[in-house]
Scaffold this motif. Structure first.
Motif, PDB file in Angstrom:
ATOM      1  N   VAL A 152     -21.470  10.189 -24.604  1.00  0.00           N
ATOM      2  CA  VAL A 152     -21.257  11.013 -25.822  1.00  0.00           C
ATOM      3  C   VAL A 152     -20.771  10.160 -26.946  1.00  0.00           C
ATOM      4  O   VAL A 152     -19.589   9.605 -26.696  1.00  0.00           O
ATOM      5  N   SER A 153     -21.602   9.713 -28.029  1.00  0.00           N
ATOM      6  CA  SER A 153     -20.971   8.813 -29.085  1.00  0.00           C
ATOM      7  C   SER A 153     -20.767   9.412 -30.304  1.00  0.00           C
ATOM      8  O   SER A 153     -19.729   9.074 -30.917  1.00  0.00           O
ATOM      9  N   ARG A 154     -21.354  10.626 -30.664  1.00  0.00           N
ATOM     10  CA  ARG A 154     -21.134  11.268 -31.845  1.00  0.00           C
ATOM     11  C   ARG A 154     -21.003  12.990 -31.538  1.00  0.00           C
ATOM     12  O   ARG A 154     -21.874  13.504 -30.858  1.00  0.00           O
ATOM     13  N   VAL A 155     -20.087  13.687 -32.314  1.00  0.00           N
ATOM     14  CA  VAL A 155     -20.384  15.091 -32.254  1.00  0.00           C
ATOM     15  C   VAL A 155     -20.194  15.653 -33.915  1.00  0.00           C
ATOM     16  O   VAL A 155     -19.167  15.151 -34.511  1.00  0.00           O
ATOM     17  N   LYS A 156     -21.200  16.296 -34.194  1.00  0.00           N
ATOM     18  CA  LYS A 156     -21.479  16.563 -35.567  1.00  0.00           C
ATOM     19  C   LYS A 156     -21.048  18.334 -35.618  1.00  0.00           C
ATOM     20  O   LYS A 156     -21.817  19.044 -34.828  1.00  0.00           O
ATOM     21  N   SER A 194     -26.118  11.720 -27.402  1.00  0.00           N
ATOM     22  CA  SER A 194     -25.687  11.018 -26.269  1.00  0.00           C
ATOM     23  C   SER A 194     -26.552   9.745 -26.047  1.00  0.00           C
ATOM     24  O   SER A 194     -27.751   9.895 -26.308  1.00  0.00           O
ATOM     25  N   ILE A 195     -25.995   8.725 -25.795  1.00  0.00           N
ATOM     26  CA  ILE A 195     -26.815   7.554 -25.723  1.00  0.00           C
ATOM     27  C   ILE A 195     -26.806   6.977 -24.291  1.00  0.00           C
ATOM     28  O   ILE A 195     -25.836   6.733 -23.761  1.00  0.00           O
ATOM     29  N   LEU A 196     -28.005   6.874 -23.683  1.00  0.00           N
ATOM     30  CA  LEU A 196     -28.002   6.404 -22.114  1.00  0.00           C
ATOM     31  C   LEU A 196     -28.919   5.209 -22.297  1.00  0.00           C
ATOM     32  O   LEU A 196     -29.987   4.932 -22.710  1.00  0.00           O
ATOM     33  N   GLU A 199     -30.382   2.389 -16.398  1.00  0.00           N
ATOM     34  CA  GLU A 199     -30.668   3.803 -15.410  1.00  0.00           C
ATOM     35  C   GLU A 199     -29.151   4.271 -15.379  1.00  0.00           C
ATOM     36  O   GLU A 199     -28.264   3.676 -14.986  1.00  0.00           O
ATOM     37  N   SER A 200     -29.242   5.631 -15.532  1.00  0.00           N
ATOM     38  CA  SER A 200     -27.888   6.382 -15.696  1.00  0.00           C
ATOM     39  C   SER A 200     -28.355   7.861 -15.715  1.00  0.00           C
ATOM     40  O   SER A 200     -29.227   8.183 -15.743  1.00  0.00           O
ATOM     41  N   SER A 201     -27.032   8.632 -15.811  1.00  0.00           N
ATOM     42  CA  SER A 201     -27.318  10.129 -15.854  1.00  0.00           C
ATOM     43  C   SER A 201     -26.123  10.677 -16.794  1.00  0.00           C
ATOM     44  O   SER A 201     -24.965   9.849 -17.033  1.00  0.00           O
ATOM     45  N   THR A 202     -26.267  11.583 -17.486  1.00  0.00           N
ATOM     46  CA  THR A 202     -25.142  12.510 -17.930  1.00  0.00           C
ATOM     47  C   THR A 202     -25.170  13.778 -17.819  1.00  0.00           C
ATOM     48  O   THR A 202     -26.180  14.438 -17.533  1.00  0.00           O
ATOM     49  N   VAL A 224     -30.356   9.447 -27.049  1.00  0.00           N
ATOM     50  CA  VAL A 224     -30.900   8.413 -27.401  1.00  0.00           C
ATOM     51  C   VAL A 224     -31.122   7.404 -26.108  1.00  0.00           C
ATOM     52  O   VAL A 224     -30.464   7.220 -25.600  1.00  0.00           O
ATOM     53  N   ILE A 225     -32.596   7.375 -26.130  1.00  0.00           N
ATOM     54  CA  ILE A 225     -33.223   6.396 -24.869  1.00  0.00           C
ATOM     55  C   ILE A 225     -34.105   5.495 -25.099  1.00  0.00           C
ATOM     56  O   ILE A 225     -34.861   5.692 -25.849  1.00  0.00           O
TER      57      ILE A 225
END
Length: 811
Positions: A152-156, A194-196, A199-202, A224-225
């Motif tokens: 999680v990079s930003r919250v508006k 959310s920037i992924l 190979e990852s998960s959130t 953002v993938i």
């Protein structure tokens, strides 16, 4: 040490030092000569104080709150600092309360390593956590709780925000890790970015989770993938509210889609294999004021590289199957919960419907594919139900219990195939394996095949574990009462090759008196270990089990038990072991629970072994294990010589008779019937016409005598005895059937050593035909198989399960 905190008015910061909840005042604060339990420092104040102990972090916590007004004046956008400096080392919480207009938006931008959302109450590994609340008018919504190291990079947010940063007393952190920026109105509650990468998960949650999402609100997650990666969405936990207007839903903006936004219900399978970045929005509804319910959502997004086999489809044709389900799942399902961090392995029944667990039902054709690097992570579990509705039709039908090729041809390992057999009242299930036969899995003779069968007989009240069996043994048939569950379980990778030879069959048969009956048809010189069901826990009270062992014609069987006694004490009734050979005149061996079990013995004919349980005094139930071995019959040299001598005598007699007959051929008179004047000669009618029974009178004997028989005296020896007959049919001495020996009912059993068969054959009816035979002088007794109550004096080293060879036997 003393501390001095000086606050400027312009900073609008308040500092509070207070006792930790549940802690007594053992370390008060001293300001000059005043002792205080709490301390509040307002903007524009400067306070010097000391703690009266050396470890104040055990007793106090600190809150530093900064109020920011973006409505009446300009906002201090940019990096947010931890102020004031020089604070004592206590567990502390920094709070930024930002008031803003709903016509504008605020953006919280976090520095790397970004944030990871967690459920409320979850502890972060480094004890550093962020809590974000949105404030619209007088309402406050908890956007979420976050740890460091995430996506999680930003919250508006729309309107004001209250952000809290919790730090432990020993944290080395000196910066807040975020900045505040001004944005135009976002027209929704919030947007979480959310920037992924790679190979990852959130895992993310709706605001207020696990409580309800605000009524008729809208929020969005932006993912953002990289375009060369593939993303899949999974809803792990959700609930719906009671809507009066609109409908709760999720909307996707997907790359390359011609129908954006694509709308899904929360109960639908969510999109998978998404190429690149996408948006997901959650829309609430107008809720019922009387019963609003709760809308909430917890979901996971997994990103992985494109799979090489994602375009390869496998045909699964279940169109001809009935009452069957096939579930493809990850290893350990359903008892093991898959960790969200584990590699993703998806099963797809179409390009947009994929999941970690996929269930296929009979009567349809599927084309499935796999999004999985390693297919060895997947397993198949299938279940098929077979029931009998029309009894007459069922008993004429044979069911083949084999795994369909639609399953074995898949590149996934079969874990288990379960058949559930439902028999109607007074009907039983018969399982046969005519060619492979079954071997019971026992400690002395373990299964080493690629698959085995677990068989369980069940009623609503009890469950009887019949045992574990594998192909390649001596058990040809098992008959069982009640409903039956047969579970085929595979081991290793050899089952696809061995599956073609499966020969297990099932049919519905008439009712049997025992709980279970085994038919054992061993190969010559086989060694067969058999044990009672429900091993090692023992038979339930009053249950009866039988084994019918077929002895090859040129073989002799040796029967021996693994222990000397049954090992139980009965509270009600008695436990019995019954043994009986299926031959004329065979006596039945009966042993009670307080008697020694029979010694090892030779069995020359097919025989029955029956055990029946009582109600034991304690929890220990009846268990029994025995061994049957086979050897060639030994030929007696004396018998051979006797046969040869007898044949010579008969040859001499035949020659003499031929000479006499030739001499008297011309003067021979016709054969005459000998009339017996002592019997009733009236036509047979009702049985009452005979004053004696047919066994007592001789009305059925009509002898035709050839005068050549006058030379029969030549058969007699000098002492008057009759020589042994050779190949002479022995008359039937008593009723012999295919049913197992029946121990007396529990309430009527007497203390008996053995039970010789004393039944008389049933009287012949009027329709029985008379049999005209030559009269014979009664021959010698049949070969004695040994008194059933005497100890067999043969080779006792063969068992007590071959004590010298089987020391490891588990009784």
């Amino acid at each position: 040490a003393s501390f001095t905190i000086s606050l400027r008015v312009v900073d609008n910061i308040t500092v509070m030092i207070k006792l930790r909840p549940g802690v007594s005042l053992s370390c008060p604060i001293r300001i000059k000569n005043v002792i205080r339990s709490e301390l509040k420092i307002k903007p524009g104040e400067s306070v010097t104080f000391t703690f009266t102990c050396s470890n104040p972090e055990k007793y106090f916590i600190m809150e530093i709150q900064k109020n920011i007004d973006c409505v009446s004046g300009p906002c201090p956008f940019g990096d947010v600092h931890l102020y004031p400096p020089g604070l004592p080392r206590l567990n502390r919480t920094f709070i930024w309360d930002v008031k803003a207009s709903t016509k504008a938006g605020l953006e919280l931008k976090f520095s790397t390593p970004w944030l990871r959302q967690v459920e409320p109450g979850e502890t972060c590994p480094d004890f550093v956590s962020y809590n974000i609340n949105s404030c619209i008018d007088m309402a406050t919504v908890n956007i979420g709780t976050f740890c460091r190291n995430g996506s999680v990079s930003r919250v508006k947010l729309l309107g004001g925000v209250v952000l809290s940063l919790h730090l432990p007393w020993d944290s080395p952190l000196t910066t807040s890790g975020f900045n505040i920026a001004n944005r135009s109105s976002i027209k929704r509650l919030c947007i979480i970015e959310s920037i992924l990468k790679g190979e990852s998960s959130t895992t993310l949650m709706s605001p207020n989770y696990p409580l309800g999402f605000p009524e008729d609100e809208l929020m969005t997650w932006q993912f953002v993938i990289p375009s060369n990666m593939r993303a899949s969405v999974f809803f792990h936990n959700y609930s719906l509210s009671n809507c009066e207007k609109k409908e709760e839903r999720v909307e996707y903006y997907l790359p390359g889609s011609l129908s954006n936004p694509e709308v899904f219900k929360l109960s639908d399978s969510q999109p998978v294999n998404i190429a690149g970045s996408f948006n997901l929005s959650l829309q609430g509804c107008d809720q019922d004021a009387q019963n609003p319910g709760i809308l909430r959502l917890l979901f996971q997004v997994i990103v992985q590289h494109p799979q090489l086999n994602e375009n390869v489809t496998h045909l699964v044709d279940l169109s001809k199957e009935r009452n069957m389900t096939v579930t493809i799942h990850f290893e350990g399902w359903p008892s093991r919960t898959l960790l969200m961090s584990e590699p993703i392995c998806l099963i797809c029944k179409n390009p947009r419907t994929c999941d970690r667990v996929l269930t296929l039902v009979s009567g349809a054709v599927y084309r499935i594919s796999f999004l999985c690097k390693d297919l060895s992570q997947l397993r198949i579990t299938a279940e098929k139900g077979i029931s009998c509705v029309d009894l007459q039709w069922c008993q004429r039908k044979t069911y083949y219990l084999s795994v369909p090729k639609a399953i074995t041809q898949l590149p996934i390992r079969l874990h288990k195939f379960v058949w559930k057999l439902l028999a109607p009242d007074l009907t039983n299930v018969e399982i046969t394996s005519p060619s492979l036969k079954l071997q019971q899995h026992v400690p002395e003779q373990r299964c080493n095949t690629s698959y085995s069968y677990s068989i369980v007989s069940a009623t609503p009240e009890t469950e009887l574990n019949v045992g574990i069996f594998c192909p390649g043994g001596s058990i040809e048939k098992i008959q069982m009462r009640n409903n039956i569950t047969i579970s085929l379980k595979t081991f290793g990778k050899g089952f696809p090759n061995e599956s073609n030879s499966q020969d297990l069959k099932m049919s519905f048969v008439p009712h049997i008196k025992d709980e279970c009956t085994f038919t054992v048809s061993p190969d010559p010189k086989a060694k067969v270990y058999l044990q009672s069901p429900n091993w090692p826990y023992g038979l339930p009270p009053y249950v009866s089990i039988s084994w019918y062992v077929l002895v090859p014609s040129k073989q002799v069987a040796r029967l021996g038990f693994s222990k000397e006694r049954m090992g139980i004490a009965c509270d009600t009734g008695h436990a019995y072991v019954n043994i009986k050979e299926e031959t004329l005149g065979a006596e039945e061996t009966v042993r009670r629970e307080d008697e020694l079990l029979p010694e090892p013995r030779n069995m020359y004919h097919n025989f029955w072994v029956n055990i029946s349980n009582c109600k034991p005094v304690d929890k220990k139930q009846l268990t029994l294990q025995f061994l049957v071995t086979f050897a060639d019959k030994q030929i007696n040299l004396g018998v051979i010589l006797g046969v040869v001598a007898g044949a010579g005598v008969l040859a001499a007699i035949g020659l003499t008779v031929c000479c006499v007959k030739k001499k008297k051929k011309k003067s021979q008179n016709p054969m005459v019937g000998v009339y017996n004047a002592n019997v009733n000669t009236s036509v047979p009618g009702k049985q009452g016409l005979f004053t004696k029974g047919r066994k007592a009178n001789e009305s059925h004997v009509y002898a035709v005598i050839d005068d050549a028989m006058v030379y029969g005296h030549l058969l007699k020896e000098s002492n008057g005895s009759v020589a042994p007959e050779v190949d002479v049919y022995r008359p039937f001495d008593g009723p012999i059937g295919s049913l197992p020996p029946s121990p007396p009912p529990l309430s009527f059993r007497k203390e008996i050593k053995h039970s010789p068969n004393t039944e008389e054959p049933p009287p012949l009816t009027d329709t029985d035909h008379d049999t005209y035979t030559f009269a014979h002088q009664k021959s010698g007794q049949l070969e004695d198989n040994g008194d059933t109550n005497e100890k067999n004096i043969g080779d006792t080293s063969m068992f007590l399960l071959e004590n010298k060879e089987q020391d490891g036997l588990v009784e």
